[in-house]
Motif scaffolding. Structure first.
Motif, PDB file in Angstrom:
ATOM      1  N   VAL A 186      55.322  71.417  48.632  1.00  0.00           N
ATOM      2  CA  VAL A 186      54.337  70.968  47.761  1.00  0.00           C
ATOM      3  C   VAL A 186      53.160  72.239  47.137  1.00  0.00           C
ATOM      4  O   VAL A 186      52.610  72.038  46.190  1.00  0.00           O
ATOM      5  CB  VAL A 186      53.227  69.792  48.503  1.00  0.00           C
ATOM      6  CG1 VAL A 186      51.702  69.892  47.807  1.00  0.00           C
ATOM      7  CG2 VAL A 186      53.366  68.999  48.438  1.00  0.00           C
ATOM      8  N   ARG A 187      52.678  72.757  47.881  1.00  0.00           N
ATOM      9  CA  ARG A 187      52.689  74.290  47.927  1.00  0.00           C
ATOM     10  C   ARG A 187      53.044  75.300  46.987  1.00  0.00           C
ATOM     11  O   ARG A 187      52.475  75.661  45.910  1.00  0.00           O
ATOM     12  CB  ARG A 187      51.897  75.319  49.111  1.00  0.00           C
ATOM     13  CG  ARG A 187      51.403  74.361  49.918  1.00  0.00           C
ATOM     14  CD  ARG A 187      50.348  75.518  51.199  1.00  0.00           C
ATOM     15  NE  ARG A 187      49.788  74.438  51.716  1.00  0.00           N
ATOM     16  CZ  ARG A 187      49.997  74.118  53.088  1.00  0.00           C
ATOM     17  NH1 ARG A 187      51.167  74.233  53.371  1.00  0.00           N
ATOM     18  NH2 ARG A 187      49.091  73.836  53.792  1.00  0.00           N
ATOM     19  N   ILE A 189      52.899  73.334  43.418  1.00  0.00           N
ATOM     20  CA  ILE A 189      51.703  73.641  42.783  1.00  0.00           C
ATOM     21  C   ILE A 189      51.278  75.709  41.805  1.00  0.00           C
ATOM     22  O   ILE A 189      50.964  75.800  41.091  1.00  0.00           O
ATOM     23  CB  ILE A 189      50.750  73.248  43.906  1.00  0.00           C
ATOM     24  CG1 ILE A 189      51.377  71.891  43.947  1.00  0.00           C
ATOM     25  CG2 ILE A 189      48.989  73.300  42.696  1.00  0.00           C
ATOM     26  CD1 ILE A 189      49.793  71.616  44.717  1.00  0.00           C
ATOM     27  N   ASN A 212      56.330  67.813  35.946  1.00  0.00           N
ATOM     28  CA  ASN A 212      55.937  67.105  37.010  1.00  0.00           C
ATOM     29  C   ASN A 212      56.965  67.178  38.121  1.00  0.00           C
ATOM     30  O   ASN A 212      58.101  67.273  37.176  1.00  0.00           O
ATOM     31  CB  ASN A 212      55.313  65.714  36.425  1.00  0.00           C
ATOM     32  CG  ASN A 212      55.813  64.970  36.491  1.00  0.00           C
ATOM     33  OD1 ASN A 212      56.222  65.256  35.256  1.00  0.00           O
ATOM     34  ND2 ASN A 212      56.973  64.098  36.985  1.00  0.00           N
ATOM     35  N   PRO A 226      62.597  67.611  50.062  1.00  0.00           N
ATOM     36  CA  PRO A 226      61.631  69.034  50.336  1.00  0.00           C
ATOM     37  C   PRO A 226      61.943  69.866  50.430  1.00  0.00           C
ATOM     38  O   PRO A 226      61.537  71.134  50.473  1.00  0.00           O
ATOM     39  CB  PRO A 226      60.136  68.412  51.647  1.00  0.00           C
ATOM     40  CG  PRO A 226      60.907  67.372  51.779  1.00  0.00           C
ATOM     41  CD  PRO A 226      61.954  66.508  50.629  1.00  0.00           C
ATOM     42  N   LEU A 286      47.429  66.826  50.772  1.00  0.00           N
ATOM     43  CA  LEU A 286      48.766  67.408  49.783  1.00  0.00           C
ATOM     44  C   LEU A 286      47.302  66.891  48.483  1.00  0.00           C
ATOM     45  O   LEU A 286      47.534  67.664  47.594  1.00  0.00           O
ATOM     46  CB  LEU A 286      49.085  66.654  50.128  1.00  0.00           C
ATOM     47  CG  LEU A 286      50.225  66.731  50.906  1.00  0.00           C
ATOM     48  CD1 LEU A 286      51.588  66.223  50.915  1.00  0.00           C
ATOM     49  CD2 LEU A 286      50.750  68.034  51.008  1.00  0.00           C
ATOM     50  N   ARG A 336      54.529  70.047  53.376  1.00  0.00           N
ATOM     51  CA  ARG A 336      53.465  71.814  52.942  1.00  0.00           C
ATOM     52  C   ARG A 336      54.082  72.084  52.137  1.00  0.00           C
ATOM     53  O   ARG A 336      53.796  72.896  50.853  1.00  0.00           O
ATOM     54  CB  ARG A 336      52.393  71.972  54.200  1.00  0.00           C
ATOM     55  CG  ARG A 336      51.940  70.487  54.904  1.00  0.00           C
ATOM     56  CD  ARG A 336      51.435  71.348  55.594  1.00  0.00           C
ATOM     57  NE  ARG A 336      50.668  70.448  56.839  1.00  0.00           N
ATOM     58  CZ  ARG A 336      50.936  69.298  57.514  1.00  0.00           C
ATOM     59  NH1 ARG A 336      51.772  70.129  58.660  1.00  0.00           N
ATOM     60  NH2 ARG A 336      50.361  68.499  58.723  1.00  0.00           N
ATOM     61  N   ALA A 393      48.074  67.615  44.330  1.00  0.00           N
ATOM     62  CA  ALA A 393      48.715  66.214  44.638  1.00  0.00           C
ATOM     63  C   ALA A 393      48.965  64.870  44.258  1.00  0.00           C
ATOM     64  O   ALA A 393      46.880  64.752  45.058  1.00  0.00           O
ATOM     65  CB  ALA A 393      50.151  66.677  45.683  1.00  0.00           C
ATOM     66  N   VAL A 448      58.478  64.415  44.697  1.00  0.00           N
ATOM     67  CA  VAL A 448      58.887  64.747  46.280  1.00  0.00           C
ATOM     68  C   VAL A 448      59.122  64.278  47.218  1.00  0.00           C
ATOM     69  O   VAL A 448      57.677  63.657  47.326  1.00  0.00           O
ATOM     70  CB  VAL A 448      58.136  66.781  46.358  1.00  0.00           C
ATOM     71  CG1 VAL A 448      58.721  66.478  48.121  1.00  0.00           C
ATOM     72  CG2 VAL A 448      58.194  67.343  45.564  1.00  0.00           C
ATOM     73  N   ILE A 479      53.013  67.702  41.603  1.00  0.00           N
ATOM     74  CA  ILE A 479      53.738  67.464  42.663  1.00  0.00           C
ATOM     75  C   ILE A 479      53.252  65.912  42.487  1.00  0.00           C
ATOM     76  O   ILE A 479      51.778  65.603  42.833  1.00  0.00           O
ATOM     77  CB  ILE A 479      53.626  67.721  43.734  1.00  0.00           C
ATOM     78  CG1 ILE A 479      53.849  69.719  43.605  1.00  0.00           C
ATOM     79  CG2 ILE A 479      55.209  67.567  44.931  1.00  0.00           C
ATOM     80  CD1 ILE A 479      54.975  69.897  42.838  1.00  0.00           C
ATOM     81  N   ASN A 480      53.983  64.868  42.853  1.00  0.00           N
ATOM     82  CA  ASN A 480      53.984  63.657  43.279  1.00  0.00           C
ATOM     83  C   ASN A 480      54.395  63.618  44.384  1.00  0.00           C
ATOM     84  O   ASN A 480      56.224  63.787  44.344  1.00  0.00           O
ATOM     85  CB  ASN A 480      54.847  62.665  42.084  1.00  0.00           C
ATOM     86  CG  ASN A 480      53.551  62.777  40.741  1.00  0.00           C
ATOM     87  OD1 ASN A 480      52.253  61.702  40.601  1.00  0.00           O
ATOM     88  ND2 ASN A 480      54.153  63.224  39.911  1.00  0.00           N
ATOM     89  N   VAL A 481      54.135  62.758  45.565  1.00  0.00           N
ATOM     90  CA  VAL A 481      55.290  63.015  46.896  1.00  0.00           C
ATOM     91  C   VAL A 481      55.083  61.253  47.067  1.00  0.00           C
ATOM     92  O   VAL A 481      53.867  60.912  47.012  1.00  0.00           O
ATOM     93  CB  VAL A 481      54.046  63.606  47.654  1.00  0.00           C
ATOM     94  CG1 VAL A 481      54.774  63.755  49.173  1.00  0.00           C
ATOM     95  CG2 VAL A 481      53.342  64.700  47.333  1.00  0.00           C
TER      96      VAL A 481
END
Length: 440
Positions: A320-321, A324, A291, A272, A356, A317, A361, A294, A330-332
């Protein structure tokens, strides 16, 4: 010329084809006086048939296995089945991979004749040169005639460019390993403890050679194997985006207008704190994937600190933000049931997962498994309480969560039981995290 002196029978399973392809890539360039043949056992029955055929030809047989720790028990049962169908003194079953490296004695006790530890390329080449005689070959653990355990030491670590990343001779292709080892040494991960806590990168020129061969064979998708994609070219914790761009630009050119390059998606991920607008735009410029994976692992800073992740929740955070906003799905990755996790830490992870998911996500859920060879090898298995299970199920039903976390709960229990059966005194109590218990 007579038949083969040595037959290599690969117990060829979909889950571990990559490792075998790398070994075959090393073998196809190796000059040896040994007459050998390679055969692929797709099932236990076909593996046994290959052994029988090789024995009838008068050859010595090496049956090569590779597996991850969660599969060890099931494959030990399969090994017993194969031995019941075809066996002889000239047959040697050799187990390699992360589990055999971390637990060689456990591997021998489960029925294999030899455990190969560490990186397998040079070990296999020396076994072939010796026509399958393994005594004294570096990189092996086995028992002598008295039953004593013999360890021949780890094999040498060679530059990735020394060996091909897939096999042209046997027409076996896979995602290309561009980095081996990892400087981060997260407590739950086997990678740095298998390959060392430093990066070794395949050079851009060598990667391009592989991409050119793929294009010649009509292959059109280029994917990479790496523990942390944006660490390519770096020897520190800071990304080297110039090196990443050189890599991606060369691959994009090499695969041609009809091909595609994928980066930061399966089978690799991005840390991240490495996610930046510049990095994401490099992926957008050269790659086909929309895609990105993370690695977050937890919504609790205390658990992340205990796991030695090297980042906090705020970086997750932000990543991801930003991802996007740049148009990526995003795959977490998140792990539930980590050692020392208190109820408040679980709540924090669930809250982060919901937050998320609301942003768009998807959560890739895992249950903590005490993997052999890691600092958390002796930790308790991941424990996911009923309320957490219900919340995870709700996210799954919304399409916001996926993963094999339920199956991993069973694997975790088996791994923990095996660790207790093979204790390592003096280690287990000092390596567990000291996260204070709290109700949140």
């Amino acid at each position: 010329m007579g038949g083969p002196e040595l037959v290599l029978v690969l117990r060829y399973r979909k889950a571990v084809t990559y490792g075998f392809h790398v070994l075959l890539g090393a073998l196809e360039e190796h000059e040896t006086t040994t007459r050998y043949d390679v055969r692929f056992g797709d099932t236990a029955e076909s593996t046994a048939r290959h052994i029988e055929t090789a024995l009838a030809e008068g050859a010595r047989v090496l049956v090569l296995w590779s597996f991850y720790s969660p599969d060890a028990a099931a494959l030990a049962a399969e090994l017993a089945q194969i031995r019941s169908l075809a066996d002889a003194p000239r047959v040697t079953h050799v187990a390699g991979g992360v589990h055999a490296t971390a637990e060689p004695v456990q591997t021998l006790d489960a029925g294999w004749d030899v455990a190969a530890v560490g990186e397998g390329e040079t070990t296999l080449l020396r076994l072939v040169d010796a026509a399958g005689a393994y005594a004294g070959v570096p990189g092996l653990v086995y028992r002598d005639e008295t039953g004593a355990v013999v360890r021949t030491g780890r094999p040498e670590r060679r530059p990735l460019d020394d060996f091909r990343g897939f096999s042209l001779r046997w027409d076996r292709f896979n995602a290309l390993e561009i980095t081996r080892g990892c400087v981060y040494a997260c407590r739950f991960c086997q990678t740095p403890f298998m390959f060392s806590a430093r990066f070794r990168h395949r050079s851009v020129g060598n990667v391009r050679w592989h991409v050119d061969r793929m294009r010649e064979r009509g292959l059109r998708d280029v994917r990479f194997i790496t523990p942390t994609a944006l660490s390519y070219g770096s020897q520190t914790e800071e990304p080297d985006l110039a090196a990443v761009e050189e890599l991606l630009a060369s691959c994009r050119e090499g695969i041609g207008p009809g091909g595609r390059v994928f980066f930061g998606s399966f089978p690799s991920e991005i840390r991240p704190e490495h996610v930046s607008r510049e990095a994401l735009r490099l992926v957008r410029k050269y790659c086909a994937n929309t895609n990105i994976i993370v690695g977050a692992q937890s919504g609790s800073d205390r658990v992340l600190d205990a796991a030695k992740r090297g980042h906090g929740v705020d970086e997750v955070r932000r990543a991801v933000r930003l991802g996007i906003a740049e148009g990526f799905r995003i795959n977490v990755d998140m792990i539930f049931g980590m050692p020392g996790e208190a109820p408040g830490d679980v709540d924090a992870s669930l809250a982060l997962a919901r937050e998320l998911a609301e942003l768009g996500a998807r959560i890739h859920a895992h249950t903590f498994m005490p993997l052999p060879g890691t600092p958390w090898r002796d930790a308790p298995p991941g424990d996911v309480d009923p309320e957490t299970i219900r919340e995870v199920d709700r996210l799954s039903q919304r399409g916001a969560l996926y993963g094999h976390w339920q199956k991993q709960r069973d694997h975790a229990a088996r791994l923990a039981a095996a660790a207790q059966e093979y204790p390592r005194p003096g280690r287990s109590r000092t390596i567990l995290p000291t996260v204070p218990v709290t109700d949140g």
